[in-house]
Scaffold this motif. Structure first.
Motif, PDB file in Angstrom:
ATOM      1  N   TYR A 140      18.044  -3.974  -1.943  1.00  0.00           N
ATOM      2  CA  TYR A 140      16.719  -4.530  -2.581  1.00  0.00           C
ATOM      3  C   TYR A 140      17.120  -4.751  -4.024  1.00  0.00           C
ATOM      4  CZ  TYR A 140      13.956  -2.398   1.165  1.00  0.00           C
ATOM      5  OH  TYR A 140      13.291  -2.167   2.279  1.00  0.00           O
ATOM      6  N   PHE A 145      11.265  -6.100  -9.960  1.00  0.00           N
ATOM      7  CA  PHE A 145      10.789  -5.626  -8.479  1.00  0.00           C
ATOM      8  C   PHE A 145      11.006  -4.139  -8.218  1.00  0.00           C
ATOM      9  CE2 PHE A 145      12.325  -5.416  -4.036  1.00  0.00           C
ATOM     10  CZ  PHE A 145      10.831  -5.301  -3.429  1.00  0.00           C
ATOM     11  N   GLY A 219      11.500  -2.500   4.574  1.00  0.00           N
ATOM     12  CA  GLY A 219      10.112  -2.711   4.021  1.00  0.00           C
ATOM     13  C   GLY A 219       9.982  -3.777   3.056  1.00  0.00           C
ATOM     14  N   ALA A 220       8.825  -3.952   2.080  1.00  0.00           N
ATOM     15  CA  ALA A 220       8.351  -4.820   1.082  1.00  0.00           C
ATOM     16  C   ALA A 220       8.021  -5.934   1.899  1.00  0.00           C
ATOM     17  CB  ALA A 220       9.718  -5.303   0.472  1.00  0.00           C
ATOM     18  N   GLU A 221       8.086  -6.277   3.195  1.00  0.00           N
ATOM     19  CA  GLU A 221       7.238  -7.301   3.876  1.00  0.00           C
ATOM     20  C   GLU A 221       6.674  -6.851   5.425  1.00  0.00           C
ATOM     21  OE1 GLU A 221      10.137 -10.207   4.046  1.00  0.00           O
ATOM     22  OE2 GLU A 221      11.221  -9.396   5.616  1.00  0.00           O
ATOM     23  N   ALA A 222       5.803  -7.417   5.849  1.00  0.00           N
ATOM     24  CA  ALA A 222       5.204  -7.209   7.197  1.00  0.00           C
ATOM     25  C   ALA A 222       6.566  -7.832   7.951  1.00  0.00           C
ATOM     26  CB  ALA A 222       4.005  -8.093   7.484  1.00  0.00           C
ATOM     27  N   ASP A 241      10.535   1.983   9.089  1.00  0.00           N
ATOM     28  CA  ASP A 241       9.379   1.078   8.364  1.00  0.00           C
ATOM     29  C   ASP A 241       9.301   2.059   7.237  1.00  0.00           C
ATOM     30  OD1 ASP A 241       7.690  -0.832   7.573  1.00  0.00           O
ATOM     31  OD2 ASP A 241       6.407  -0.665   9.201  1.00  0.00           O
ATOM     32  N   ILE A 242       9.386   1.404   5.866  1.00  0.00           N
ATOM     33  CA  ILE A 242       9.069   2.011   4.575  1.00  0.00           C
ATOM     34  C   ILE A 242       7.907   1.002   3.877  1.00  0.00           C
ATOM     35  CG2 ILE A 242      11.339   1.554   3.822  1.00  0.00           C
ATOM     36  CD1 ILE A 242      10.227   3.295   1.446  1.00  0.00           C
ATOM     37  N   TYR A 243       6.925   1.873   3.253  1.00  0.00           N
ATOM     38  CA  TYR A 243       6.124   1.153   2.795  1.00  0.00           C
ATOM     39  C   TYR A 243       5.568   1.413   1.213  1.00  0.00           C
ATOM     40  CZ  TYR A 243       1.042  -0.480   1.588  1.00  0.00           C
ATOM     41  OH  TYR A 243      -0.064  -0.772   0.913  1.00  0.00           O
ATOM     42  N   GLY A 244       5.193   0.620   0.384  1.00  0.00           N
ATOM     43  CA  GLY A 244       4.830   0.847  -0.884  1.00  0.00           C
ATOM     44  C   GLY A 244       4.457  -0.534  -1.696  1.00  0.00           C
ATOM     45  N   LEU A 245       4.012  -0.258  -2.743  1.00  0.00           N
ATOM     46  CA  LEU A 245       3.645  -1.158  -3.814  1.00  0.00           C
ATOM     47  C   LEU A 245       3.538  -0.853  -5.145  1.00  0.00           C
ATOM     48  CD1 LEU A 245      -0.438  -1.588  -3.441  1.00  0.00           C
ATOM     49  CD2 LEU A 245       0.811   0.100  -2.501  1.00  0.00           C
ATOM     50  N   SER A 246       4.001  -2.003  -5.943  1.00  0.00           N
ATOM     51  CA  SER A 246       4.378  -1.495  -7.435  1.00  0.00           C
ATOM     52  C   SER A 246       3.029  -0.856  -7.988  1.00  0.00           C
ATOM     53  CB  SER A 246       4.493  -2.888  -8.290  1.00  0.00           C
ATOM     54  OG  SER A 246       5.180  -3.714  -7.336  1.00  0.00           O
ATOM     55  N   ASP A 310      -3.580  -4.853   2.057  1.00  0.00           N
ATOM     56  CA  ASP A 310      -2.973  -4.812   3.347  1.00  0.00           C
ATOM     57  C   ASP A 310      -3.749  -4.075   4.314  1.00  0.00           C
ATOM     58  OD1 ASP A 310      -0.245  -5.406   2.104  1.00  0.00           O
ATOM     59  OD2 ASP A 310      -0.130  -3.555   1.304  1.00  0.00           O
ATOM     60  N   ILE A 331       1.945  -2.066   8.850  1.00  0.00           N
ATOM     61  CA  ILE A 331       1.073  -3.186   8.225  1.00  0.00           C
ATOM     62  C   ILE A 331       1.055  -4.418   9.259  1.00  0.00           C
ATOM     63  CG2 ILE A 331       0.682  -4.687   6.013  1.00  0.00           C
ATOM     64  CD1 ILE A 331       0.351  -2.060   5.538  1.00  0.00           C
ATOM     65  N   ARG A 334      -1.229  -8.946   5.086  1.00  0.00           N
ATOM     66  CA  ARG A 334      -2.250  -8.992   4.038  1.00  0.00           C
ATOM     67  C   ARG A 334      -3.444  -9.463   4.220  1.00  0.00           C
ATOM     68  NH1 ARG A 334      -0.892  -7.074  -0.394  1.00  0.00           N
ATOM     69  NH2 ARG A 334      -2.334  -8.282  -1.597  1.00  0.00           N
ATOM     70  N   LYS A 434      11.802 -11.109  -0.149  1.00  0.00           N
ATOM     71  CA  LYS A 434      10.374 -11.231   0.785  1.00  0.00           C
ATOM     72  C   LYS A 434      10.630 -12.685   1.367  1.00  0.00           C
ATOM     73  CE  LYS A 434       7.693  -8.179  -2.184  1.00  0.00           C
ATOM     74  NZ  LYS A 434       7.087  -6.983  -1.656  1.00  0.00           N
TER      75      LYS A 434
HETATM   76  O1  DLL Z   1       7.296  -4.519  -2.054  1.00  0.00           O
HETATM   77  C1  DLL Z   1       7.477  -2.143  -2.964  1.00  0.00           C
HETATM   78  C2  DLL Z   1       8.585  -1.971  -1.793  1.00  0.00           C
HETATM   79  C3  DLL Z   1       9.906  -1.960  -1.930  1.00  0.00           C
HETATM   80  C4  DLL Z   1       8.199  -1.336  -0.556  1.00  0.00           C
HETATM   81  C5  DLL Z   1      10.933  -1.848  -1.175  1.00  0.00           C
HETATM   82  C6  DLL Z   1       8.948  -1.124   0.404  1.00  0.00           C
HETATM   83  C7  DLL Z   1      10.427  -1.451   0.173  1.00  0.00           C
HETATM   84  P1  DLL Z   1       5.406  -5.055  -4.229  1.00  0.00           P
HETATM   85  O2  DLL Z   1       6.479  -6.176  -4.738  1.00  0.00           O
HETATM   86  O3  DLL Z   1       4.494  -4.799  -5.184  1.00  0.00           O
HETATM   87  O4  DLL Z   1       6.274  -3.663  -3.816  1.00  0.00           O
HETATM   88  O5  DLL Z   1       5.011  -5.668  -3.084  1.00  0.00           O
HETATM   89  C8  DLL Z   1       3.794  -4.749  -2.025  1.00  0.00           C
HETATM   90  O6  DLL Z   1       4.597  -5.857  -0.152  1.00  0.00           O
HETATM   91  O7  DLL Z   1       1.013  -4.612  -0.760  1.00  0.00           O
HETATM   92  C9  DLL Z   1       2.798  -5.136   1.208  1.00  0.00           C
HETATM   93  O8  DLL Z   1       1.867  -6.400   1.041  1.00  0.00           O
HETATM   94  C10 DLL Z   1       4.148  -5.363   1.229  1.00  0.00           C
HETATM   95  N1  DLL Z   1       4.735  -4.267   1.891  1.00  0.00           N
HETATM   96  C11 DLL Z   1       5.430  -3.490   1.123  1.00  0.00           C
HETATM   97  N2  DLL Z   1       5.958  -2.739   2.180  1.00  0.00           N
HETATM   98  C12 DLL Z   1       5.813  -3.112   3.350  1.00  0.00           C
HETATM   99  C13 DLL Z   1       5.849  -2.623   4.613  1.00  0.00           C
HETATM  100  C14 DLL Z   1       7.092  -3.556  -2.875  1.00  0.00           C
HETATM  101  N3  DLL Z   1       6.577  -1.772   5.164  1.00  0.00           N
HETATM  102  C15 DLL Z   1       3.306  -5.431  -1.059  1.00  0.00           C
HETATM  103  N4  DLL Z   1       5.195  -3.545   5.617  1.00  0.00           N
HETATM  104  C16 DLL Z   1       2.421  -4.846  -0.239  1.00  0.00           C
HETATM  105  C17 DLL Z   1       4.396  -4.656   5.235  1.00  0.00           C
HETATM  106  C18 DLL Z   1       4.975  -4.538   3.335  1.00  0.00           C
HETATM  107  N5  DLL Z   1       4.231  -4.871   4.229  1.00  0.00           N
END
Ligand code: DLL
Length: 447
Positions: A140, A145, A219-222, A241-246, A310, A331, A334, A434
């Motif tokens: 990553y 980021f 993760g970080a994208e769908a 699958d791992i999810y999160g957002l800043s 999301d 997810i 968006r 992404k």
């Molecule tokens: O993408 C954090 C992250 C980093 C998550 C690494 C997982 C792995 P942002 O750049 O703020 O943070 O983007 C957040 O990315 O609102 C979703 O739309 C999308 N997103 C993150 N994880 C997923 C996922 C990181 N597993 C935005 N599936 C979020 C689908 C995801 N979309």
């Protein structure tokens, strides 16, 4: 896939907490964070005043709905320090989120926030079977980021070694993975697929034989279930699958367990809600809508009822893994990535899902939206899989047959007629971060 990894639970006292205890913990933390935001962030005092409430009105979890939403726009307007709840001297790390629209938002961390983040990420690693002795291949991006550092801190917390290789220089990624024998891969799913493709095609390295990746945290994208299958097949690992957002923490909100039936949300740190994105009304059990998150322990930049944009659903049904934390579905996309073609709503993953049903279609595709004679036209450019592409040679009938099958799959699964164009293998862009799949030339002002 080789064999399933040995998943384990990092903090069973929280992750397996009886639900009634978890709800009490949430309630207690909610009341505290509401007062904290009200006292320390003027934006919240103003928002509460606007709807005529004070923190005293929030006594139980059922009172959540009285709290006004926080939007990305609120955070942008408050940039750079308007949402900071502590003195800057308490802040140890600052991230400005992507800001693709040109207006970044600030995400700050105190010492305690970094500890919470490390713990959340350690839970995630444990779910994917990571232990001391593993070597995390962290591809990553490091920097503003949150992906790179979040995965870095979690690896340290769990006691695994981390190779902070970051995104890019794909040849070096594969070389170092082989030489160091890295065991856990962390990157975006589109990049994972590309790493496999690159190893095989450009370096004649068979990931199944020569790389030691046993699990991947993507993760970080769908991404679609079909892409998971492709990645597992090509890299021989178990994909999570791992999810999160800043705005909320970075990576670390939720992850799949080895059952792969939804992502467990760390409900001791966050309260998830699902709302109708159009009306803001709370939706019922299992219904798909916009995910809204409240941070329960964040100190520097806490958020109340943050609208993530999301789309997913949420269930509290028991999971056989023993964790009591509820699960969100993968997810869908968006709310603002959604596009309509002749009135039919879809996301890039909807198209990905349909095209990857067809044997011979690869995960490399682009969607072009145009308007001809007032009508929407969707063109999907797809690369065939390499072996197929090479074996086809000049045989146009085979190419035609494949494109017809893909168009048929899109038509039956989504209900639109797409113009499917097969393009030469390796001619579409690859992504280190992404992926961007859509070019919209309709002038509708969405992209
Ligand atoms: O993408 C954090 C992250 C980093 C998550 C690494 C997982 C792995 P942002 O750049 O703020 O943070 O983007 C957040 O990315 O609102 C979703 O739309 C999308 N997103 C993150 N994880 C997923 C996922 C990181 N597993 C935005 N599936 C979020 C689908 C995801 N979309």
């Amino acid at each position: 896939m080789k064999s399933p990894v040995e998943s384990w639970v990092y903090q069973p006292e929280y992750e397996k907490m009886p639900r009634n205890k978890l709800l009490s913990l949430q309630e207690e933390r909610l009341k505290k964070i509401v007062c904290y935001c009200y006292e320390n962030i003027p934006v919240y005092k103003r928002k509460f005043k606007e709807v005529g409430i004070t923190p005293d009105d929030i006594k139980t979890l059922n009172d959540m709905e009285k709290i006004p939403f926080t939007t990305k726009e609120d955070l942008r307007t408050a940039y750079p320090y308007g949402m900071l709840a502590v003195e800057i001297s308490e802040v140890l790390e600052l991230h400005a989120s992507s800001g693709t629209t040109g207006h970044p938002t600030t995400c700050a961390y105190t010492k305690n926030d970094l500890e919470t983040w490390s713990k959340a990420m350690a839970r995630i690693y444990a779910s994917a079977g990571t232990k001391k002795g593993d070597i995390v291949h962290n591809a990553y991006g490091y920097g503003l980021f949150t992906g790179g550092l979040g995965f870095h801190y979690g690896a340290l917390e769990i006691g695994a070694a981390v190779l902070p290789i970051a995104a890019g220089n794909t040849e070096r990624q594969i070389r170092l993975a082989k030489e160091y024998g890295t065991t856990i891969l962390a990157c975006t799913p589109s990049y994972a697929a590309y790493l496999g493709e690159f190893a095989k095609e450009k370096m004649t390295i068979d990931p199944l034989e020569e790389l030691k990746w046993k699990s991947g945290l993507f993760g970080a994208e769908a991404w679609s279930e079909e892409l998971r299958g492709k990645i597992e097949e090509i890299l021989g690992l178990e994909a999570f699958d791992i999810y999160g957002l800043s705005e909320v923490i970075g990576p670390g909100v939720s992850v799949e367990c080895s059952e792969h039936c939804g992502l467990h949300v760390y409900e001791d740190y966050f309260i998830p809600e699902i709302i109708n994105p159009a009306t803001g009304e709370k939706l019922g059990k299992g219904e798909t809508g916009e995910l809204v998150l409240t941070t329960l322990v964040r100190e520097a930049t806490p958020v109340l009822r943050f609208r993530t944009g999301d789309l997913t659903s949420f269930t509290r049904e028991e999971c056989t893994c023993g964790r009591t934390m509820g699960r969100m579905a993968r997810i869908l996309g968006r709310a603002d990535d959604m596009f309509k073609v002749r009135g039919v709503k879809m996301w890039p993953t909807t198209v990905e899902h349909a095209l990857l049903q067809v044997k011979g279609a690869s995960q490399n595709y682009q969607i072009l939206l145009e308007r001809q004679e007032q009508l929407d036209c969707m063109t999907v450019q797809v690369e065939p899989e390499k072996e197929l592409f090479e074996s086809m040679g000049q045989d146009l009938s085979k190419l035609r047959e494949l494109s017809l099958k893909i168009a048929e799959s899109i038509r039956t699964m989504i209900g639109v007629n797409a113009n499917v164009v097969l393009v030469p293998y390796n001619s579409l862009p690859r992504f280190e971060g992404k992926a961007r799949r859509i070019t919209d030339k309709r002038g509708l002002g969405i992209f």
